[in-house]
Design a protein around this motif. Structure first.
Motif, PDB file in Angstrom:
ATOM      1  N   ASP A  53      36.377  33.590  34.377  1.00  0.00           N
ATOM      2  CA  ASP A  53      36.670  34.071  33.363  1.00  0.00           C
ATOM      3  C   ASP A  53      36.476  33.675  32.079  1.00  0.00           C
ATOM      4  O   ASP A  53      37.177  32.656  31.863  1.00  0.00           O
ATOM      5  CB  ASP A  53      38.184  34.739  33.693  1.00  0.00           C
ATOM      6  CG  ASP A  53      38.909  35.851  32.826  1.00  0.00           C
ATOM      7  OD1 ASP A  53      38.315  36.995  32.835  1.00  0.00           O
ATOM      8  OD2 ASP A  53      39.654  35.159  31.706  1.00  0.00           O
ATOM      9  N   ASN A  54      36.034  34.298  31.063  1.00  0.00           N
ATOM     10  CA  ASN A  54      35.752  33.827  29.940  1.00  0.00           C
ATOM     11  C   ASN A  54      36.753  34.189  28.719  1.00  0.00           C
ATOM     12  O   ASN A  54      36.734  34.780  27.844  1.00  0.00           O
ATOM     13  CB  ASN A  54      34.468  34.301  29.096  1.00  0.00           C
ATOM     14  CG  ASN A  54      33.380  33.478  29.474  1.00  0.00           C
ATOM     15  OD1 ASN A  54      33.495  32.191  29.330  1.00  0.00           O
ATOM     16  ND2 ASN A  54      31.969  33.899  29.757  1.00  0.00           N
ATOM     17  N   ALA A  55      38.158  33.652  29.319  1.00  0.00           N
ATOM     18  CA  ALA A  55      39.179  34.066  28.386  1.00  0.00           C
ATOM     19  C   ALA A  55      39.503  35.401  27.922  1.00  0.00           C
ATOM     20  O   ALA A  55      39.703  35.742  26.862  1.00  0.00           O
ATOM     21  CB  ALA A  55      39.319  33.151  26.978  1.00  0.00           C
ATOM     22  N   SER A  56      39.443  36.124  29.142  1.00  0.00           N
ATOM     23  CA  SER A  56      39.805  37.681  28.989  1.00  0.00           C
ATOM     24  C   SER A  56      41.023  37.995  28.242  1.00  0.00           C
ATOM     25  O   SER A  56      42.080  37.345  28.571  1.00  0.00           O
ATOM     26  CB  SER A  56      39.620  38.360  30.181  1.00  0.00           C
ATOM     27  OG  SER A  56      38.499  38.303  30.596  1.00  0.00           O
ATOM     28  N   GLN A  57      41.259  38.901  27.699  1.00  0.00           N
ATOM     29  CA  GLN A  57      42.676  39.294  26.915  1.00  0.00           C
ATOM     30  C   GLN A  57      43.063  40.503  27.514  1.00  0.00           C
ATOM     31  O   GLN A  57      44.041  40.999  26.966  1.00  0.00           O
ATOM     32  CB  GLN A  57      42.398  39.697  25.363  1.00  0.00           C
ATOM     33  CG  GLN A  57      41.872  38.502  24.833  1.00  0.00           C
ATOM     34  CD  GLN A  57      42.820  37.094  24.655  1.00  0.00           C
ATOM     35  OE1 GLN A  57      44.146  37.399  24.636  1.00  0.00           O
ATOM     36  NE2 GLN A  57      42.207  36.076  25.134  1.00  0.00           N
TER      37      GLN A  57
END
Length: 347
Positions: A53-57
Motif C-alpha cells: 500500500d503506497n500510503a493510501s488516504q
C-alpha cells in the motif's frame, strides 16, 4: 495443485507457496474489493498475496484480513510508485513465481491456473502475458501483451480489438503488461526488477527489454483472462500519465537498445519525440510533454550509466532483439486504426 478447499494463508504457514501475487494499491477503495474477490475465487490455490500500500488516504488497505485472511498488507509511509513498490514486494515474496496484478484488474477463476499450466508446458519461457479485456466494455480487448516499436514507442497489442477476434493460441510477445503478468522470480531479480525512477508507466517494457537482453522469452497465454479498467490511479491520459510515458520512453531507448542498433534507429526515435511534442501540445497538454522531454534530457547521464551496466550483461545478438521489435514507421501513430494499406506502406 492443492485442493480448492485449502486456504492459501494456511499453506504459507507450513511451506513455501508456488506463487507470490503482488498488488500495489494507492487509494483503491473503488476497485480493490473486486480484485480480491476474484483472487479468492481462483481454482489454483497455492499462492500468497502481498498487498503493498503506497500510503493510501482512503482506508482501502484497512482491515482486509477480516474478509480476505490470505492477504498480507505491507504499508509504506509514502507513495513510492508502482515500480519501487513492486520491487519491495518481490524481495519479500516467497514464491517460485511472481505474479503482478493491478488493483483494477479482475482475473477469471482459472486465470492463475492457466499461467501456471503455461509455465509447465513452456519451460523455455521466463515471463508470461495475460489476455486482458476492458472491464468497462467486455466486448473489447485491452491487451494481448505489449509491442515495442524501433522508435522507442510502445503500446498494448490488439488494444480495442473486438473480443471475438482475440488470439486463441499462445505466441511470443516482446513483454507483458504488468497489470497482469507472471515472472520467474529469480530472473526478475537477476534483471534488476523495475527501474524505480520510472515511478510508473513503461517500467514493464523496460524490464522486459532487460530480460530479453539476458536471453529470456515472453509468452502470451490466451486462456489467462483478466478484465482490466486501466488508469484507475492517474487516468489513462492524465497529465501525470503523459509526463511519465513521454519521459520514460527516452530513458528506455537509451538504456536498452543494443549496440549499433541504437544509432541505426535514432532517427525514428527523434521523430517519435517530435511527433509526441506536437501532438500533446496541440491537444492542450504542452506543459507535461515539454517538461517530460526536458527532464528526460536531464536524466540522460544516469540512463547512459545504466546502459553500460545493461549492455555488459547482454547475452543475445543485437539481431535477435531487432527481430522482436516492430519496424513499422506508421504503426505507433495508427493505433486504433486498422488500415491494412497504410500499415503495409509503413513497412
Amino acid at each position: 495443485m492443492l485442493p480448492e478447499s485449502v486456504n492459501p494463508s494456511s499453506v504459507a504457514n507450513t511451506s513455501l507457496p508456488a506463487v507470490s501475487i503482488l498488488i500495489v494499491n494507492w487509494n483503491g477503495a473503488a476497485v480493490l474489493p473486486r480484485c480480491l474477490e476474484a483472487l479468492a475465487a481462483q481454482t489454483f490455490r497455492d499462492f500468497e498475496v502481498l498487498l503493498i500500500d503506497n500510503a493510501s488516504q482512503d482506508q482501502s488497505a484497512d482491515n482486509l484480513d477480516i474478509r480476505w485472511p490470505f492477504v498480507k498488507v505491507i504499508r509504506l509511509e509514502q507513495n513510492l510508485g508502482f515500480a519501487a513498490a513492486n520491487n519491495l514486494g518481490a524481495r519479500q515474496a516467497r514464491g517460485r513465481w511472481l505474479v503482478l496484478l493491478n488493483n483494477d484488474a479482475f482475473p477469471r477463476a482459472d486465470w492463475l491456473a492457466a499461467l501456471i499450466e503455461a509455465s509447465a508446458q513452456h519451460p523455455d519461457y521466463a515471463f508470461f502475458a495475460s489476455c486482458m479485456i476492458q472491464a468497462n466494455d467486455p466486448s473489447t480487448m485491452d491487451a494481448c501483451g505489449d509491442v515495442l516499436n524501433f522508435s522507442g514507442l510502445a503500446w498494448h497489442r490488439d488494444h480495442n480489438l473486438a473480443v471475438e477476434q482475440k488470439r486463441d493460441r499462445p505466441d511470443e510477445v516482446f513483454s507483458p503488461c504488468a497489470a497482469a503478468a507472471m515472472y520467474d522470480k529469480t530472473m526478475f531479480l537477476k534483471a534488476g526488477g523495475f527501474t524505480e525512477r520510472y515511478f510508473s508507466h513503461l517500467e514493464d517494457i523496460d524490464l522486459g527489454f532487460r530480460m530479453r537482453l539476458l536471453g529470456e522469452r515472453c509468452l502470451f497465454v490466451p486462456e489467462a483472462e483478466v478484465e482490466h479498467i486501466g488508469g484507475a490511479s492517474f487516468g489513462q491520459d492524465s497529465e501525470q500519465t503523459v509526463y511519465q510515458m513521454q519521459r520514460n520512453m527516452v530513458w528506455l531507448y537509451v538504456t536498452n537498445t543494443p549496440g549499433s542498433y541504437a544509432w541505426k534507429h535514432l532517427p525514428a526515435h527523434i521523430l517519435a519525440n517530435i511527433v509526441m511534442l506536437i501532438y500533446y501540445s496541440l491537444s492542450g497538454r504542452a506543459k507535461p510533454v515539454w517538461q517530460a522531454k526536458w527532464d528526460a534530457l536531464l536524466g540522460l547521464p544516469e540512463a547512459v550509466r545504466q546502459r553500460r551496466q545493461v549492455q555488459m550483461t547482454c547475452r543475445v545478438n543485437a539481431r535477435e532483439i531487432d527481430r522482436l521489435i516492430d519496424h513499422n514507421w506508421l504503426a505507433p501513430y495508427l493505433r486504433g486504426r486498422r488500415s491494412k494499406k497504410l500499415l503495409k506502406a509503413g513497412r
